[in-house]
Scaffold this active site. Structure first.
Site, short mmCIF file in Angstrom:
data_model
loop_
_atom_site.label_atom_id
_atom_site.label_comp_id
_atom_site.label_asym_id
_atom_site.label_seq_id
_atom_site.Cartn_x
_atom_site.Cartn_y
_atom_site.Cartn_z
CG ASP A 163 -2.28 83.52 56.24
OD1 ASP A 163 -3.55 82.56 56.30
OD2 ASP A 163 -1.49 82.75 55.93
CE LYS A 212 -2.75 80.35 55.06
NZ LYS A 212 -1.54 80.04 54.95
CB CYS A 272 -0.49 84.16 53.29
SG CYS A 272 1.02 82.98 53.93
CD GLN A 320 2.02 86.40 31.12
OE1 GLN A 320 2.45 85.17 30.36
NE2 GLN A 320 2.47 86.27 32.05
N1 TIU Z 1 0.07 85.11 54.94
C1 TIU Z 1 1.70 85.34 54.68
O1 TIU Z 1 1.83 85.75 53.93
N2 TIU Z 1 2.70 84.28 55.10
C2 TIU Z 1 4.27 84.75 55.78
O2 TIU Z 1 4.83 84.70 56.08
N3 TIU Z 1 4.23 86.04 54.96
C3 TIU Z 1 5.28 86.98 54.73
O3 TIU Z 1 5.19 87.96 53.89
N4 TIU Z 1 6.37 86.43 54.89
#
Ligand code: TIU
Length: 226
Positions: free
Chosen positions: A24, A129, A162, A202
């Protein structure tokens, strides 16, 4: 096989069955005017991830490693966006609303695409996604299986959202995950620290953590063979 020092201990991988996953790295999270900023975040927090990830991509491409990118986003009619996600909170703009980079978090819009610095190369799969994790409602698992991938080297944004969701999903499916600490980013410094600690705690409950330089150094022998 290659090995590097990581937390909580050495991470061993076969480059032939390892994929770099870049999660992302989209304008919607990295640039002003996108989804991340509508949620109230300071997108400047994520900039430091770009240079080390660009260097990592160069090294992985030179080594012939499998590289897979992901993008979070929704269909233009929002049919794949659950109301629980669409209506939550009080963002300055909701998903699908018009923003300066196009409709917020919508596939095909300028803001939804990956930043120029980390643009996918020809032939590198890009997994779209609808959720935070890379496996839910995508072909990601099939793409990994078709290539015989067993280990994932995970980078991208954001660490606790994500990246974490994907690592947790991957760990439950039997993949060994190495998260590169300088190539993942959070809007919240305290979540960055805790998010990385939670991976390796852990005895490595979700996987391993190391800096990208350690991973690239471990790749060097495979570079020399090619
Ligand atoms: N890609 C991802 O992490 N989507 C989010 O919405 N992240 C946030 O931290 N908001």
């Amino acid at each position: 096989m290659a090995t590097l020092d990581a937390l909580p201990g050495p991470f061993t991988f076969d480059p032939a069955t390892t994929a770099l996953v870049v999660i992302d790295m989209q304008r919607d999270f990295m640039e002003p005017g996108g989804f991340g900023e509508t949620l109230g975040n300071d997108v400047a927090q994520l900039r430091r991830v770009i240079a080390p990830t660009a260097a990592l991509l160069r090294a992985c491409r030179a080594a012939g490693l499998t590289i897979i990118h992901t993008r979070e986003g929704h269909l233009p009619d929002l049919s794949d966006c659950p109301p629980a996600k669409l209506n939550r909170g009080e963002p300055s703009q909701r998903i699908g609303a018009p923003g300066p980079m196009g409709r917020i978090l919508i596939r095909g819009e300028y803001g939804h695409d990956i930043i120029d610095e980390l643009a996918p190369a020809d032939g590198e799969p890009v997994i779209d996604k609808p959720g935070k994790g890379a496996f839910y409602n995508t072909s990601f698992g099939d793409v990994l299986a078709a290539r015989g991938i067993r280990s994932l080297v995970v980078t991208g944004v954001t660490t606790e959202v994500c990246v974490h969701t994907t690592v947790r999903e991957a760990n439950d499916r039997g993949y060994e995950c190495l998260v590169l600490s300088d190539c993942v980013g959070s809007y919240f410094p305290e979540f960055q620290e805790a998010g990385l600690a939670m991976i390796a705690a852990q005895g490595g409950i979700f996987g391993w953590v190391a800096p990208s330089t350690a991973f690239v150094a471990a790749l060097q022998p495979s570079l020399q063979r090619t």
